[in-house]
Structure formats: structure tokens, C-alpha cells
Scaffold this motif. Sequence first.
Motif, mmCIF file in Angstrom:
data_model
loop_
_atom_site.group_PDB
_atom_site.id
_atom_site.type_symbol
_atom_site.label_atom_id
_atom_site.label_comp_id
_atom_site.label_asym_id
_atom_site.label_seq_id
_atom_site.Cartn_x
_atom_site.Cartn_y
_atom_site.Cartn_z
ATOM 1 N N UNK A 102 70.182 -14.586 53.831
ATOM 2 C CA UNK A 102 70.771 -13.822 54.929
ATOM 3 C C UNK A 102 69.883 -13.889 56.167
ATOM 4 N N UNK A 103 68.571 -13.730 55.970
ATOM 5 C CA UNK A 103 67.638 -13.819 57.095
ATOM 6 C C UNK A 103 67.681 -15.219 57.699
ATOM 7 N N UNK A 104 67.759 -16.216 56.832
ATOM 8 C CA UNK A 104 67.837 -17.602 57.316
ATOM 9 C C UNK A 104 69.096 -17.802 58.155
ATOM 10 N N UNK A 105 70.202 -17.230 57.690
ATOM 11 C CA UNK A 105 71.459 -17.349 58.435
ATOM 12 C C UNK A 105 71.337 -16.678 59.807
ATOM 13 N N UNK B 138 70.766 -7.496 64.624
ATOM 14 C CA UNK B 138 71.399 -7.808 63.343
ATOM 15 C C UNK B 138 70.360 -7.983 62.234
ATOM 16 N N UNK B 139 69.221 -8.587 62.562
ATOM 17 C CA UNK B 139 68.141 -8.738 61.580
ATOM 18 C C UNK B 139 67.665 -7.367 61.120
ATOM 19 N N UNK B 140 67.451 -6.460 62.075
ATOM 20 C CA UNK B 140 66.960 -5.116 61.744
ATOM 21 C C UNK B 140 67.950 -4.355 60.863
ATOM 22 N N UNK B 141 69.248 -4.504 61.155
ATOM 23 C CA UNK B 141 70.265 -3.832 60.333
ATOM 24 C C UNK B 141 70.173 -4.289 58.890
ATOM 25 N N UNK B 142 69.988 -5.584 58.676
ATOM 26 C CA UNK B 142 69.900 -6.120 57.321
ATOM 27 C C UNK B 142 68.607 -5.697 56.632
ATOM 28 N N UNK B 143 67.520 -5.658 57.376
ATOM 29 C CA UNK B 143 66.251 -5.213 56.791
ATOM 30 C C UNK B 143 66.363 -3.767 56.333
ATOM 31 N N UNK C 23 59.416 -4.852 61.031
ATOM 32 C CA UNK C 23 58.684 -5.467 59.928
ATOM 33 C C UNK C 23 59.229 -4.897 58.625
ATOM 34 N N UNK C 24 59.749 -5.752 57.766
ATOM 35 C CA UNK C 24 60.301 -5.291 56.490
ATOM 36 C C UNK C 24 59.224 -4.599 55.656
#
Length: 428
Positions: free
Chosen positions: A303-306, A322-327, A417-418
Motif C-alpha cells: 500500500x505504501x509502495x502504491x 493519504x500516506x498518513x491516513x494509511x499509517x 513517522x509510523x
Amino acid sequence: MYTKNLMKEILSHENIELAIGQVRRNKGKPGVDGMTVDEVKAYFVRNGLEVRKQILQRQYNPQPVLRVEIPKPNGGVRLLGIPTVVDRVIQQAISQVITPIFDAEFSQYSYGFRPRKRAEMAIQQALEYMNEGYQWVVDIDLERFFDTVHHDRLMNLVARTIEDGDVISLIRKYLVSGIRTDEGDIESTMGTPQGGNLSPLLSNIMLNELDKELESRQLRFVRYADDCIILVKSEMSARRVMRNVVRFIEDKLGLIVNAEKSKIVRPNNPEFKFLGFGFFWGRKERKYLPKPHEIAINNFRKKIKYLTKRSWGVNTKYRVQKINENIRGWVNYFRIARMKMVLDKIDSNLRVRLRMCIWKLWKTPKNRRKQLRKLGMSTNEAYKNSYSSKSYARIAYSWVLTTTITNERLARFGLLSASSYYQTKHVM
């Protein structure tokens, strides 16, 4: 609990309004009629009285559900049935009234799709059993559960608790409303469409019979929807339990057990996955501990790669959002797991890939030179490096970007940062 005249409560203005609000919050795609969730409130303002009248006279007929195939991460597809928005509202209204009635009957070890229960509690209960010495897991996989539920068996279970014939009739109509496919409409003679607002409750009603059987045998188990594990103290007990429980599921409930995927394992077996979690023996703690399963980690990485594909033509601010939402979503789900080292690696890779995206976004040597100078690089170095022929990956790893688009700058820009976020959320 009184269950004879429930339809009046289901169709009350207040309950329908609550149902409309929930359906709109859930969002989701339109069904076969094309109506969106944003249009449903106005529809009920205009047609609510007529819909109520048809339901009370048993003349209301739900529309077929729209079949949608969702690819699974590990291959294959999951079949979803999307009801129309109007039918979702009616199903939600039914669910809001009858869920408390059935929930009072459900086992305390059933955690899926229930008020005030969540997957985290199921994992904690499983860990409690493991660390009490129940270290053999009977992992039972139900094959295509939502597609194989027997309608008559299910409705008999509903009728044991609900005495209102109008409600029972309406629920059955939803079970047999049909399925719209590219080839046309087909009958739904079995199953509950995975995607309907009533389906989670109906699945729990069916599988509550399994819970009762396991409790009568005094077995330690944890169930989340159709994911069920039973924990015992020896391999011999595990084999006996597997035989007996599979027989009960297939003979008494009429469901199908997937013999290939069902297994007897130790908790720390890499093949064992429960609700996305794996387990390991903590030598220091002298007990089993949770971790994200390797499959869940790989899916998160994908997902992060996408989200960091250079070909995705969005600005950096939106990409970071969008990255932050997924993290946040992923870490919040796995917050009880041990995973700091995993997240450190994911963070490192994420920052490299984001630098690659930014370098591509700068496009021309002139703009790259301008941006590098803004970030503190000398005019001479900025000029020289703006014409770099290095690949995106090499330039992202090099000092050119690591000393300008620093970790600190990315954090100030808003990149989460995850690993750091996990440390604020970890609860075990």
C-alpha cells in the motif's frame, strides 16, 4: 425481551433518520438503481411514507444486490453484494432495533460486528488462553461462509427470538432478493450478501449456534465473524476437537469447512494468522506476544509502495495526507503488537520513495536547482547536481537529497513517522 411488534419501532421517523445518517457515514457505491448516499435523504423525504406503507402491507420488494468482485491480496476474489442505498437504509433500520435483542444472547467470546467489541479484544483473549497453557490451536476455516448460509436454517434461528412476522418476512425478502451480474439477474437461494447492512448480524445469529456448542463442551475459543480458533492443551485433544467440531459445523449448521486451510498449529507457527496477527514466544517475558503477521506487513508495504508511485500525478501535500491516513489506520489496528523494528524499516523506505517522488516532481534542472538552493545547498552544488544523471533511487539515497529533504523537513511538512506514531499508541 418484547419482540412481537417491532416493525413500528423499525419504521419510526427517529430510527429511519438514524439509519440514513449511518448509511451516509458508511459511504459506499450505488446499487443497481444508481442512487448515491448523498441522494437518499431527499428520497425518503419524498417517498418515505410510501415505503413505510409498502413494508407494512408486505408489498415492498427489495431490489437485487449488485455483485462486485474485490481482488484478495493473496489472489482470488471476494464477492460483495451491494444493495441499493434505499435497501441499505431499511436493513440498517432493522439492524438497529434487533441487534440489542440478539446481542444479549451472544457469547462473550464472539467479537465480530458487535457493539463495544473489536478485533483487539479477540487477540487479547487468545493471548490469555495461550499463556494459561492452551498452546495448541485448532484453526477452522469456513469456506465461502457468506455464500453458503442455508436460508431456512437461518430464518428458523431468527424466528426463535423475533416474534414479529412482518420483520421475519422482510428479512427473508432480503435473503432472496436476487443478484445482478453482468450476465443478468440470478436467484439467491443460499447465503447472505457480504456487503449488506444486515449480513454481519445474520452471520452472528448463525454462528452463535457454534458458540453454544463450544461452550457446552467447555472449550476455550475466540470467534470474530467467521474466523474461529479453539485452544487446547495437547495435540491429541486438538485432533479430537477438530474432528468433532467439523462434524457439527457441516452436519448441524450445513456449512462447509475448508479442509485445506483448516489446521492444527502452535501459536508461533509462521502459517498461523488470526485477524492479521501472528504470535511469538517472548524469551524475556516468558509468554506469547502478538505481532503483525508477515502477510499483513507485506500488504502494508504494498500500500505504501502504491501511494509513493512516481507515476501518480498528485501533489506532495495530497500524497502525504493519504500516506498518513494509511499509517494511522494500520498502526491503530495493530497497536497491541510488537513491531517497532518493522516500522523503522518501513519509515526508512517510505522516506526514500517520497524523495524520489519529489525529485521527479521538480522535473527540470532549472527547477531542481531552484529547489535545492531553497533547501540550503550552495549555488555551485545546486547547479552541478540539478543535472545529475543518477537514477531516481540513487539520487534519493545520496547526500544530495538526504541533506536537503531531511527527515526533519519531511516531518515538518507533515509526514507521519509510523514508528513514532506507534510509540504513542502501543498499549501492551
